[in-house]
Design a protein around this motif. Structure first.
Motif, PDB file in Angstrom:
ATOM      1  N   GLU A  46      -9.657   5.993  -0.964  1.00  0.00           N
ATOM      2  CA  GLU A  46      -8.467   6.831  -0.788  1.00  0.00           C
ATOM      3  C   GLU A  46      -8.185   7.671  -2.038  1.00  0.00           C
ATOM      4  O   GLU A  46      -7.048   7.779  -2.505  1.00  0.00           O
ATOM      5  CB  GLU A  46      -7.247   5.975  -0.421  1.00  0.00           C
ATOM      6  CG  GLU A  46      -7.377   5.358   0.954  1.00  0.00           C
ATOM      7  CD  GLU A  46      -6.102   4.685   1.446  1.00  0.00           C
ATOM      8  OE1 GLU A  46      -5.951   4.525   2.675  1.00  0.00           O
ATOM      9  OE2 GLU A  46      -5.261   4.300   0.606  1.00  0.00           O
ATOM     10  N   GLU A  47      -9.261   8.208  -2.593  1.00  0.00           N
ATOM     11  CA  GLU A  47      -9.209   9.142  -3.731  1.00  0.00           C
ATOM     12  C   GLU A  47      -8.701   8.508  -5.026  1.00  0.00           C
ATOM     13  O   GLU A  47      -8.351   9.217  -5.975  1.00  0.00           O
ATOM     14  CB  GLU A  47      -8.355  10.368  -3.384  1.00  0.00           C
ATOM     15  CG  GLU A  47      -8.855  11.128  -2.159  1.00  0.00           C
ATOM     16  CD  GLU A  47      -7.994  12.320  -1.807  1.00  0.00           C
ATOM     17  OE1 GLU A  47      -7.697  13.134  -2.698  1.00  0.00           O
ATOM     18  OE2 GLU A  47      -7.602  12.442  -0.626  1.00  0.00           O
ATOM     19  N   PRO A 104     -11.078  14.424  -0.628  1.00  0.00           N
ATOM     20  CA  PRO A 104     -10.547  14.079   0.703  1.00  0.00           C
ATOM     21  C   PRO A 104     -11.627  13.836   1.745  1.00  0.00           C
ATOM     22  O   PRO A 104     -11.403  13.116   2.716  1.00  0.00           O
ATOM     23  CB  PRO A 104      -9.672  15.289   1.050  1.00  0.00           C
ATOM     24  CG  PRO A 104      -9.230  15.823  -0.271  1.00  0.00           C
ATOM     25  CD  PRO A 104     -10.404  15.616  -1.197  1.00  0.00           C
ATOM     26  N   ASN A 105     -12.792  14.451   1.598  1.00  0.00           N
ATOM     27  CA  ASN A 105     -13.878  14.222   2.573  1.00  0.00           C
ATOM     28  C   ASN A 105     -14.709  12.987   2.217  1.00  0.00           C
ATOM     29  O   ASN A 105     -15.774  12.785   2.784  1.00  0.00           O
ATOM     30  CB  ASN A 105     -14.772  15.455   2.678  1.00  0.00           C
ATOM     31  CG  ASN A 105     -15.549  15.717   1.393  1.00  0.00           C
ATOM     32  OD1 ASN A 105     -15.308  15.075   0.364  1.00  0.00           O
ATOM     33  ND2 ASN A 105     -16.459  16.671   1.448  1.00  0.00           N
ATOM     34  N   TYR A 106     -14.225  12.180   1.278  1.00  0.00           N
ATOM     35  CA  TYR A 106     -14.833  10.908   0.835  1.00  0.00           C
ATOM     36  C   TYR A 106     -15.995  11.090  -0.133  1.00  0.00           C
ATOM     37  O   TYR A 106     -16.453  10.091  -0.698  1.00  0.00           O
ATOM     38  CB  TYR A 106     -15.289  10.023   1.995  1.00  0.00           C
ATOM     39  CG  TYR A 106     -14.211   9.750   3.009  1.00  0.00           C
ATOM     40  CD1 TYR A 106     -14.347  10.142   4.336  1.00  0.00           C
ATOM     41  CD2 TYR A 106     -13.038   9.103   2.630  1.00  0.00           C
ATOM     42  CE1 TYR A 106     -13.350   9.903   5.253  1.00  0.00           C
ATOM     43  CE2 TYR A 106     -12.032   8.863   3.553  1.00  0.00           C
ATOM     44  CZ  TYR A 106     -12.190   9.270   4.864  1.00  0.00           C
ATOM     45  OH  TYR A 106     -11.192   9.032   5.785  1.00  0.00           O
TER      46      TYR A 106
END
Lengths: 113, 113
Positions: free
Chosen positions: A51-52, A70-72
């Motif tokens: 989660e960043e 955000p896109n992992y």
């Protein structure tokens, strides 16, 4: 289905420089971990992102930092490179519910001269 | 601190000659013991997860077993394509352990035709 992809595959730097390594996790995975593997040794845990945020960190100095997007996908940054930083840097992705089953990329081979 | 020791460091077998690899561990509360296979120049590939003493897992010519202090990877009638480095890792129980794995140094297996 693409697995874990890392870039670059090989790079050469000199002492004191900075390096950024990149990782895209396996589809469906939300957790990224980074490991350092010296020649002839097992992988050593650097840190993990979820989660960043950095969720857990191993025994590595602050010169090692990271980021998760955000896109992992994730980046590993190493500042003020030392000769001893020469190693294979492995990115591994996993799902939150199955944290021990890691899927590794093929690694980024860093040589510091 | 968690510790994982693998033996032997290297093992040479003839094709069809069965043997076992050992993984001794010390961890404060085991939350999983993992076996991985690593081919030269590649990232580790997940093989098995074992959670409790007495548990066994099998895959083709490989069988992993677990006791309270060690794990064995048994290789039955190995083939040259089984040649690789086999890594053992543990995950500690506890709320802050998340997905950190502590790896051993690996056993290099070579199977001669």
């Amino acid at each position: 289905d693409a697995g874990v992809t890392q870039s670059p595959t090989h790079l050469i730097k000199t002492r004191g420089q900075q390096v950024t390594l990149r990782c895209s996790p396996k589809s469906g995975h939300d957790t990224v971990s980074w490991y350092q593997q010296a020649l002839g040794q097992g992988p050593q845990f650097i840190f993990q992102y979820y989660e960043e945020e950095e969720r857990q960190r191993g025994n590595f100095p602050d010169r090692f930092s990271g980021h998760q997007f955000p896109n992992y996908s994730s980046e590993l940054n190493v500042n003020a490179l030392l000769l001893g930083d020469s190693a294979l840097y492995l990115c591994a992705s996993s799902q939150t519910g199955n944290p021990g089953e890691l899927f590794f990329g093929e690694g980024s081979r860093l040589t510091v001269l | 601190e968690d510790q994982v020791t693998q033996s032997p460091e290297a093992l040479r077998l003839q094709e069809g000659e069965s043997s076992s690899l050992n993984c001794s561990y010390t961890v404060s509360g085991l939350r999983g013991l993992f076996w991985y296979r690593q081919d030269p120049g590649k990232g580790p590939e997940f093989l098995f997860t074992l959670y409790s003493a007495g548990e066994e897992k099998e895959k083709e010519r490989l069988k992993a077993t677990l006791t309270k202090k060690e794990s064995f990877l048994h290789i039955t009638a190995p083939k040259p394509e089984d040649s690789a480095t086999y890594l053992c890792a543990v995950r500690r129980a506890g709320g802050t352990s998340y997905g950190k794995l502590t790896f051993g140094q690996g056993t290099i297996l070579t199977v001669h035709p």
